[in-house]
Design a protein around this motif. Structure first.
Motif, mmCIF file in Angstrom:
data_model
loop_
_atom_site.group_PDB
_atom_site.id
_atom_site.type_symbol
_atom_site.label_atom_id
_atom_site.label_comp_id
_atom_site.label_asym_id
_atom_site.label_seq_id
_atom_site.Cartn_x
_atom_site.Cartn_y
_atom_site.Cartn_z
ATOM 1 N N THR A 122 0.833 -1.186 0.000
ATOM 2 C CA THR A 122 0.000 0.000 0.000
ATOM 3 C C THR A 122 0.874 1.244 0.000
ATOM 4 N N ASN A 152 -7.040 -3.045 -6.758
ATOM 5 C CA ASN A 152 -6.552 -2.977 -5.382
ATOM 6 C C ASN A 152 -7.626 -2.615 -4.364
ATOM 7 N N ASN A 153 -8.907 -2.607 -4.777
ATOM 8 C CA ASN A 153 -9.944 -2.210 -3.839
ATOM 9 C C ASN A 153 -10.699 -3.423 -3.307
ATOM 10 N N GLU A 154 -11.859 -3.174 -2.690
ATOM 11 C CA GLU A 154 -12.603 -4.250 -2.038
ATOM 12 C C GLU A 154 -13.139 -5.288 -3.016
ATOM 13 N N ALA A 177 -7.312 2.094 -0.847
ATOM 14 C CA ALA A 177 -8.459 2.416 0.006
ATOM 15 C C ALA A 177 -8.953 3.812 -0.317
ATOM 16 N N SER A 178 -10.237 4.032 -0.092
ATOM 17 C CA SER A 178 -10.809 5.378 -0.207
ATOM 18 C C SER A 178 -11.363 5.852 1.129
ATOM 19 N N GLU A 182 -10.679 -0.005 5.011
ATOM 20 C CA GLU A 182 -10.646 -0.833 3.806
ATOM 21 C C GLU A 182 -9.362 -1.652 3.699
#
Length: 475
Positions: A122, A152-154, A177-178, A182
């Protein structure tokens, strides 16, 4: 994906198995195996695939179930019963949660075999480049799974995890993550043996609500690591450096500072990449000819080298792999092939204040007789309340770097143009255009042999396509 029965998938996801219009009693499909690739995009589904129907902000994946089946899906995971399907469906309460549960179990089962090593990466900048470098090193040693693009997100991260097979030796998981929580969610899925934090900057600061929230979120990478794990941290970033106190894992530092365990010295940046000396904590060192344009990418190379060293890769293998890479990724400091004397650097997939400044500094370093440096810039998105100030700061910095010509495109970047104009020492240094088409019409005639052109913006600004058009123009 590994072999699972329909009943197993239903149990793992907490769903109800349905054939036709009737729920199927658990235990009646224990012999039916599914092991195809899992995806939320019906266009990516192939024969034997598993389609996850995910409601979205602008569309609903349930509408694409017929297309997924036409493309070969053998199983559908959905949030409501769909009548008259030719394949089984597993109805779940939340398809994203089901995807996470399935990925978690697949990783757990393969880990139980004792071979798989997981790397989590990350940072505000450099995740995709570092992921690509780590993959390049590790795939030479054994079967390696890593995300395509910036998955790379959920959703993207578990889809990558579900590509694991029983013989996979390495999983490289890019974790973005946003909002807070996350990265913790992704870490719990993958359980990294090595957790990497590259930088903490203003990328997505508008979504997070400030740099402190960003720091809190990126720290999630290391807080759940075990004492047997390794946290690979950037010693040159004081926010990342502070994470050492937040983890039970052993820490391996990378960077340019003298305290780094994995360190680069003797850096020389040119228009074809950067040479540097790579040193490891073993006392070994070796010269590296790194072909990825931009001195800032040396930090990504150091992070990748630190991961590889942790996993037992010899220095010579690390260097050989690093030297084989010539671009970070599509649309990331990508030097397009041209034959008419104009160099196009297309770096318009992502842009934060840190990466924008790094790209501009690289452009400024490219100098020589007959070279004119041209910056074509668009909006840095997701900065929220910091947007005006950061665009203003970048605009003033461009002029101070001595870049001769500036083209600014899009209303979201107007503040950058105004700042450059106010800071400029001569008229016409910066030009503003509402659209990329308007800018292209002038660039067609203005660019000339000897020009080096950087195209840089966030993905949402769409300037990567302008960069490609210019590459084709001068090909």
């Amino acid at each position: 994906m590994i072999d699972l029965t329909l009943d197993e998938v239903a149990r793992i996801t907490g769903g109800t198995l349905v054939l036709g219009d009737h729920a199927v009693a658990q235990g009646t499909n224990e012999s039916t195996i599914v092991n195809g690739l899992v995806d939320t995009d019906s266009r990516e589904i192939g024969t034997g695939g598993i389609f996850v129907a995910k409601p979205g902000e602008f569309s609903d994946g349930h509408l694409f179930i017929p297309a997924a089946i036409d493309n070969g899906a053998d199983l559908v995971i959905c949030e409501r019963v769909i009548d008259d399907l030719a394949v089984p469906q597993i109805v779940v309460a939340d398809s994203v949660d089901a995807l996470a549960a399935l990925a978690t179990e697949v990783v757990r089962r393969i880990r139980a075999g004792g071979v798989l090593k997981v790397v989590g990466i990350t940072g505000s900048n450099g995740k995709t480049t570092t992921k690509n470098l780590v993959r390049t090193i590790l795939e030479r040693r054994g079967p390696t799974v890593a995300p395509r693009d910036s998955f790379n997100n959920e959703v993207g991260a578990p889809l990558t995890m579900l590509k694991l097979e029983s013989d996979s030796q390495y999983l490289v998981a890019e974790m973005g993550a946003s909002k807070p929580g996350e990265i913790s969610r992704l870490v719990r899925m993958a359980r990294p043996d090595v957790g990497v934090v590259l930088t903490v900057g203003l990328a997505h600061a508008g979504e997070f609500g400030g740099i402190e929230k960003t720091l809190q979120t990126k720290t999630e990478m290391v807080t759940d690591l075990l004492s047997t794990d390794v946290a690979v941290l950037n010693i040159d970033d004081f926010r990342v450096e502070g994470m050492a106190a937040k983890t039970s894992a052993s820490v391996l530092w990378f960077g340019l500072e003298s305290g780094a365990d994995v360190r680069a010295t003797d850096l020389v940046a040119t228009s074809t990449g950067t040479t540097f000396t790579l040193s490891l904590p073993t006392g070994e060192s070796q010269s590296v000819r790194f072909g990825v344009l931009g001195e800032h990418h040396v930090m990504n190379a150091l992070a990748a080298a630190a991961v590889a060293h942790t996993l037992g890769v010899p220095l010579a293998e690390i260097v050989d792999a690093l030297q084989s890479v010539t671009r970070a990724e599509r649309w990331r400091m990508e030097v397009l092939p041209t034959t008419k004397g104009v160099t196009i650097i297309n770096d318009a997939y992502n842009a934060s204040p840190d990466s924008m400044l790094a790209g501009l500094k690289t452009l400024a370093q490219i100098s020589g007789e007959g070279i004119r440096r041209v910056a074509i810039l668009g909006e840095m998105s997701e900065l929220g309340e910091f947007s005006l100030a950061e665009h203003d700061r970048i605009g003033r910095t461009i002029v101070r770097l001595g870049i001769e010509r500036i083209f600014v495109i899009g209303e979201g970047a107007r503040a950058l143009h105004l700042a450059a104009t106010h800071e400029g020492s001569w008229d016409g240094e910066s030009a503003f255009f509402e659209t990329a088409d308007e800018a292209y019409a002038l660039l067609e005639t203005e660019l000339r042999p000897g020009d080096v052109v950087l195209v840089k913006s966030s993905n949402s600004a769409g300037l990567r396509f302008l960069g490609d058009r210019l590459g084709e123009l001068f090909a």
